[in-house]
Design a protein around this motif. Structure first.
Motif, PDB file in Angstrom:
ATOM      1  N   LEU A 254      13.763  16.765  81.394  1.00 59.85           N
ATOM      2  CA  LEU A 254      14.621  16.651  80.215  1.00 59.85           C
ATOM      3  C   LEU A 254      14.586  15.243  79.640  1.00 59.85           C
ATOM      4  O   LEU A 254      14.575  15.062  78.416  1.00 59.85           O
ATOM      5  CB  LEU A 254      16.053  17.044  80.573  1.00 59.85           C
ATOM      6  N   ASP A 255      14.573  14.235  80.518  1.00 66.73           N
ATOM      7  CA  ASP A 255      14.496  12.850  80.033  1.00 66.73           C
ATOM      8  C   ASP A 255      13.196  12.618  79.269  1.00 66.73           C
ATOM      9  O   ASP A 255      13.182  11.957  78.221  1.00 66.73           O
ATOM     10  CB  ASP A 255      14.598  11.879  81.203  1.00 66.73           C
ATOM     11  N   GLU A 256      12.106  13.162  79.802  1.00 67.38           N
ATOM     12  CA  GLU A 256      10.824  13.010  79.107  1.00 67.38           C
ATOM     13  C   GLU A 256      10.849  13.741  77.760  1.00 67.38           C
ATOM     14  O   GLU A 256      10.339  13.222  76.759  1.00 67.38           O
ATOM     15  CB  GLU A 256       9.704  13.554  79.991  1.00 67.38           C
ATOM     16  N   ALA A 257      11.458  14.938  77.742  1.00 69.04           N
ATOM     17  CA  ALA A 257      11.544  15.682  76.476  1.00 69.04           C
ATOM     18  C   ALA A 257      12.419  14.939  75.470  1.00 69.04           C
ATOM     19  O   ALA A 257      12.088  14.860  74.280  1.00 69.04           O
ATOM     20  CB  ALA A 257      12.098  17.084  76.735  1.00 69.04           C
ATOM     21  N   VAL A 258      13.546  14.384  75.931  1.00 67.12           N
ATOM     22  CA  VAL A 258      14.426  13.616  75.040  1.00 67.12           C
ATOM     23  C   VAL A 258      13.695  12.395  74.498  1.00 67.12           C
ATOM     24  O   VAL A 258      13.819  12.049  73.312  1.00 67.12           O
ATOM     25  CB  VAL A 258      15.716  13.213  75.772  1.00 67.12           C
ATOM     26  N   ALA A 259      12.914  11.732  75.381  1.00 64.78           N
ATOM     27  CA  ALA A 259      12.147  10.560  74.933  1.00 64.78           C
ATOM     28  C   ALA A 259      11.131  10.951  73.855  1.00 64.78           C
ATOM     29  O   ALA A 259      10.929  10.223  72.874  1.00 64.78           O
ATOM     30  CB  ALA A 259      11.448   9.912  76.130  1.00 64.78           C
ATOM     31  N   ARG A 260      10.496  12.131  74.048  1.00 60.94           N
ATOM     32  CA  ARG A 260       9.547  12.591  73.030  1.00 60.94           C
ATOM     33  C   ARG A 260      10.256  12.883  71.707  1.00 60.94           C
ATOM     34  O   ARG A 260       9.748  12.547  70.632  1.00 60.94           O
ATOM     35  CB  ARG A 260       8.812  13.839  73.519  1.00 60.94           C
ATOM     36  N   TYR A 261      11.440  13.504  71.784  1.00 57.23           N
ATOM     37  CA  TYR A 261      12.203  13.768  70.559  1.00 57.23           C
ATOM     38  C   TYR A 261      12.643  12.455  69.905  1.00 57.23           C
ATOM     39  O   TYR A 261      12.634  12.332  68.669  1.00 57.23           O
ATOM     40  CB  TYR A 261      13.412  14.639  70.868  1.00 57.23           C
ATOM     41  N   ASP A 262      13.045  11.482  70.729  1.00 58.56           N
ATOM     42  CA  ASP A 262      13.429  10.182  70.166  1.00 58.56           C
ATOM     43  C   ASP A 262      12.255   9.543  69.436  1.00 58.56           C
ATOM     44  O   ASP A 262      12.413   8.978  68.343  1.00 58.56           O
ATOM     45  CB  ASP A 262      13.926   9.259  71.274  1.00 58.56           C
ATOM     46  N   GLN A 263      11.065   9.613  70.048  1.00 57.60           N
ATOM     47  CA  GLN A 263       9.886   9.043  69.413  1.00 57.60           C
ATOM     48  C   GLN A 263       9.549   9.795  68.130  1.00 57.60           C
ATOM     49  O   GLN A 263       9.180   9.178  67.117  1.00 57.60           O
ATOM     50  CB  GLN A 263       8.705   9.091  70.393  1.00 57.60           C
ATOM     51  N   LEU A 264       9.696  11.131  68.180  1.00 61.65           N
ATOM     52  CA  LEU A 264       9.418  11.925  66.989  1.00 61.65           C
ATOM     53  C   LEU A 264      10.405  11.600  65.867  1.00 61.65           C
ATOM     54  O   LEU A 264      10.012  11.430  64.708  1.00 61.65           O
ATOM     55  CB  LEU A 264       9.477  13.410  67.339  1.00 61.65           C
ATOM     56  N   LEU A 265      11.692  11.492  66.216  1.00 64.43           N
ATOM     57  CA  LEU A 265      12.693  11.145  65.203  1.00 64.43           C
ATOM     58  C   LEU A 265      12.446   9.748  64.637  1.00 64.43           C
ATOM     59  O   LEU A 265      12.608   9.519  63.434  1.00 64.43           O
ATOM     60  CB  LEU A 265      14.093  11.232  65.810  1.00 64.43           C
ATOM     61  N   LYS A 266      12.048   8.817  65.516  1.00 65.32           N
ATOM     62  CA  LYS A 266      11.752   7.470  65.036  1.00 65.32           C
ATOM     63  C   LYS A 266      10.571   7.497  64.070  1.00 65.32           C
ATOM     64  O   LYS A 266      10.581   6.822  63.036  1.00 65.32           O
ATOM     65  CB  LYS A 266      11.450   6.550  66.215  1.00 65.32           C
ATOM     66  N   THR A 267       9.561   8.306  64.426  1.00 62.74           N
ATOM     67  CA  THR A 267       8.394   8.406  63.550  1.00 62.74           C
ATOM     68  C   THR A 267       8.773   8.979  62.190  1.00 62.74           C
ATOM     69  O   THR A 267       8.328   8.489  61.140  1.00 62.74           O
ATOM     70  CB  THR A 267       7.327   9.294  64.211  1.00 62.74           C
ATOM     71  N   ILE A 268       9.636  10.017  62.205  1.00 58.55           N
ATOM     72  CA  ILE A 268      10.053  10.619  60.930  1.00 58.55           C
ATOM     73  C   ILE A 268      10.895   9.640  60.121  1.00 58.55           C
ATOM     74  O   ILE A 268      10.695   9.479  58.907  1.00 58.55           O
ATOM     75  CB  ILE A 268      10.828  11.920  61.198  1.00 58.55           C
ATOM     76  N   ARG A 269      11.845   8.958  60.806  1.00 57.87           N
ATOM     77  CA  ARG A 269      12.715   8.017  60.086  1.00 57.87           C
ATOM     78  C   ARG A 269      11.945   6.804  59.576  1.00 57.87           C
ATOM     79  O   ARG A 269      12.374   6.165  58.618  1.00 57.87           O
ATOM     80  CB  ARG A 269      13.854   7.579  60.991  1.00 57.87           C
ATOM     81  N   ASP A 270      10.828   6.486  60.246  1.00 61.21           N
ATOM     82  CA  ASP A 270      10.006   5.356  59.801  1.00 61.21           C
ATOM     83  C   ASP A 270       9.027   5.753  58.701  1.00 61.21           C
ATOM     84  O   ASP A 270       8.195   4.931  58.299  1.00 61.21           O
ATOM     85  CB  ASP A 270       9.223   4.775  60.988  1.00 61.21           C
ATOM     86  N   SER A 271       9.102   7.000  58.230  1.00 65.73           N
ATOM     87  CA  SER A 271       8.219   7.420  57.145  1.00 65.73           C
ATOM     88  C   SER A 271       8.433   6.528  55.924  1.00 65.73           C
ATOM     89  O   SER A 271       9.573   6.210  55.567  1.00 65.73           O
ATOM     90  CB  SER A 271       8.504   8.876  56.779  1.00 65.73           C
ATOM     91  N   PRO A 272       7.351   6.102  55.292  1.00 61.85           N
ATOM     92  CA  PRO A 272       7.509   5.241  54.104  1.00 61.85           C
ATOM     93  C   PRO A 272       8.370   5.878  53.019  1.00 61.85           C
ATOM     94  O   PRO A 272       9.148   5.192  52.360  1.00 61.85           O
ATOM     95  CB  PRO A 272       6.063   5.044  53.622  1.00 61.85           C
ATOM     96  N   ALA A 319       4.205  -4.502  52.419  1.00 63.78           N
ATOM     97  CA  ALA A 319       3.690  -3.170  52.728  1.00 63.78           C
ATOM     98  C   ALA A 319       4.627  -2.465  53.704  1.00 63.78           C
ATOM     99  O   ALA A 319       5.254  -3.091  54.553  1.00 63.78           O
ATOM    100  CB  ALA A 319       2.283  -3.268  53.309  1.00 63.78           C
ATOM    101  N   GLN A 320       4.747  -1.149  53.577  1.00 64.82           N
ATOM    102  CA  GLN A 320       5.576  -0.332  54.451  1.00 64.82           C
ATOM    103  C   GLN A 320       4.712   0.287  55.563  1.00 64.82           C
ATOM    104  O   GLN A 320       3.541   0.596  55.349  1.00 64.82           O
ATOM    105  CB  GLN A 320       6.255   0.794  53.649  1.00 64.82           C
ATOM    106  N   GLU A 321       5.310   0.444  56.733  1.00 69.23           N
ATOM    107  CA  GLU A 321       4.574   1.041  57.845  1.00 69.23           C
ATOM    108  C   GLU A 321       4.422   2.539  57.643  1.00 69.23           C
ATOM    109  O   GLU A 321       5.265   3.193  57.054  1.00 69.23           O
ATOM    110  CB  GLU A 321       5.307   0.776  59.167  1.00 69.23           C
ATOM    111  N   GLY A 322       3.316   3.081  58.173  1.00 65.56           N
ATOM    112  CA  GLY A 322       3.086   4.516  58.096  1.00 65.56           C
ATOM    113  C   GLY A 322       2.072   4.878  57.027  1.00 65.56           C
ATOM    114  O   GLY A 322       1.889   4.174  56.030  1.00 65.56           O
ATOM    115  N   GLU A 323       1.378   5.979  57.274  1.00 68.06           N
ATOM    116  CA  GLU A 323       0.336   6.441  56.363  1.00 68.06           C
ATOM    117  C   GLU A 323       0.850   7.585  55.506  1.00 68.06           C
ATOM    118  O   GLU A 323       1.627   8.428  55.967  1.00 68.06           O
ATOM    119  CB  GLU A 323      -0.876   6.910  57.178  1.00 68.06           C
ATOM    120  N   VAL A 324       0.389   7.606  54.240  1.00 69.12           N
ATOM    121  CA  VAL A 324       0.710   8.708  53.335  1.00 69.12           C
ATOM    122  C   VAL A 324      -0.572   9.150  52.641  1.00 69.12           C
ATOM    123  O   VAL A 324      -1.570   8.421  52.614  1.00 69.12           O
ATOM    124  CB  VAL A 324       1.768   8.288  52.282  1.00 69.12           C
TER     125      VAL A 324
END
Length: 364
Positions: A254-272, A319-324
């Protein structure tokens, strides 16, 4: 006369038709040349950006917010599962600790009980030896006295020297002495039974300490009940330890799954797109091929007809981080790049289809 007028009219019509055809041909040729020139320019040009208007109803913003809501809900469910697993793990830990404490105190109590029974056995063994010695002496004396008294009483009674009352009294005393002998024998049997019971209790304690490896036929039912309680405690501890191991693995997963979700949410929130929208930034798309030509501070030019009559409208920011990926403004295919912040002099410039970097494309 009429024929001459008609000829002149026809000549003028032919001349007008030829002129119109020539103009149309020139326009078509100019359009074709312009199109080819535009395609050639954007084929080799690395000095343009596409300003982007990001609105709350932008499909990219809506999709990102929907993804954030979905992933956050999934993460919340995982956290609820994690709290449940933590509670069950804590309960298993408490069960293991409680059973271990019970087993330790059980062993201590068992040792104390066995020591007490062993001391009692020693005392009763010594008492039995003393009792047997005393019983032998009392029995010997009583038998000798009874034999002598019986002969003497009978002789006196036969010689008429002892009245009937005294004779009966003497016989009664001899009967009491016999009763005393029976009482001594009864006490001796009770003492033997007590010693045998203590020995069986000691064997039972030894069997419990050996955790059932002893198969002595003299084990008591009380010892078997104690052994069963101890075995239940061992089984409960083993069950709790297995549950604890499984729950620890579940918690790690569960900790690993939560960490993956945290990384995924961070990636989405860091979208340009999302960062630009939440930060109220004015941004522009820069293809990777044009990125070297767009450092912070680079002037931006807006042009009429995309290439001529240009004027400066702002400068490039960070420049903003992330690819579009954005559709090419001319060639109608998607190109990859990044978003950069732009500082424009007026709000209308962001509505331009594209802006040029550094200088006007045709220096006009």
């Amino acid at each position: 006369m009429n024929q001459q007028v008609a000829n002149k009219v026809n000549a003028l019509a032919v001349s007008a038709y030829k002129g119109l055809g020539t103009c149309l041909l020139v326009l078509i040729l100019l359009s074709f040349i312009t199109y080819l020139g535009m395609q050639a320019f954007f084929l080799v040009s690395e000095g343009w950006v596409v300003p982007t208007i990001i609105a709350p109803t932008d499909p990219a913003i809506l999709q990102l917010n929907s993804q954030i809501a979905q992933q956050a809900a999934a993460r919340s469910q995982l956290m609820a599962d994690r709290r449940d697993v933590q509670a069950r793990l804590a309960n298993a830990e408490r069960t293991v600790i409680a059973e271990q404490a019970f087993q330790e105190r059980f062993q201590e109590a068992l040792k104390g009980e066995r020591a007490a029974r062993a001391q009692a056995l020693q005392r009763f063994s010594a008492l039995r030896r003393q009792y047997q010695h005393a019983q032998a002496e009392i029995s010997g004396s009583a038998q000798a006295f009874a034999g002598m008294a019986r002969v003497r009483t009978q002789t006196l009674h036969d010689a008429r020297m002892l009245d009937q009352e005294a004779y009966l009294t003497s016989n009664h005393q001899l009967a009491q002495m016999a009763q005393s002998q029976l009482t001594l024998a009864e006490h001796a049997a009770d003492l033997e039974n007590r010693l045998e019971g203590l020995q069986r209790e000691l064997l039972g304690f030894d069997s419990v300490q050996a955790r059932g490896r002893s198969r002595s036929p003299q084990v008591t039912t009380a010892a078997l009940l104690l052994e069963r309680e101890y075995t239940r405690s061992l089984l409960e501890q083993a069950r709790a330890e297995n549950t604890r191991s499984a729950l620890k693995e579940d918690l790690q997963g569960l900790d690993e799954a939560v960490a993956r979700y945290d990384q995924l949410l961070k990636t989405i929130r860091d979208s340009p797109y999302l960062r630009a929208f939440e930060g109220n930034l004015t941004v522009a798309f820069v293809p990777y091929d044009n990125l070297d030509a767009s450092p912070p501070g680079t002037p931006l030019y807006a042009c009429r007809a995309k290439l001529v009559w240009c004027h400066q409208v702002g400068v490039v920011g960070q420049a903003q981080e992330g690819e579009v990926s954005v559709k090419h403004p001319i060639r109608q295919h998607f190109v990859r790049g990044v978003m950069v912040e732009v500082h424009l002099q007026d709000g209308l410039s962001v509505q331009e289809e594209l802006l040029h970097l550094g200088q006007p494309p045709l220096l006009l």
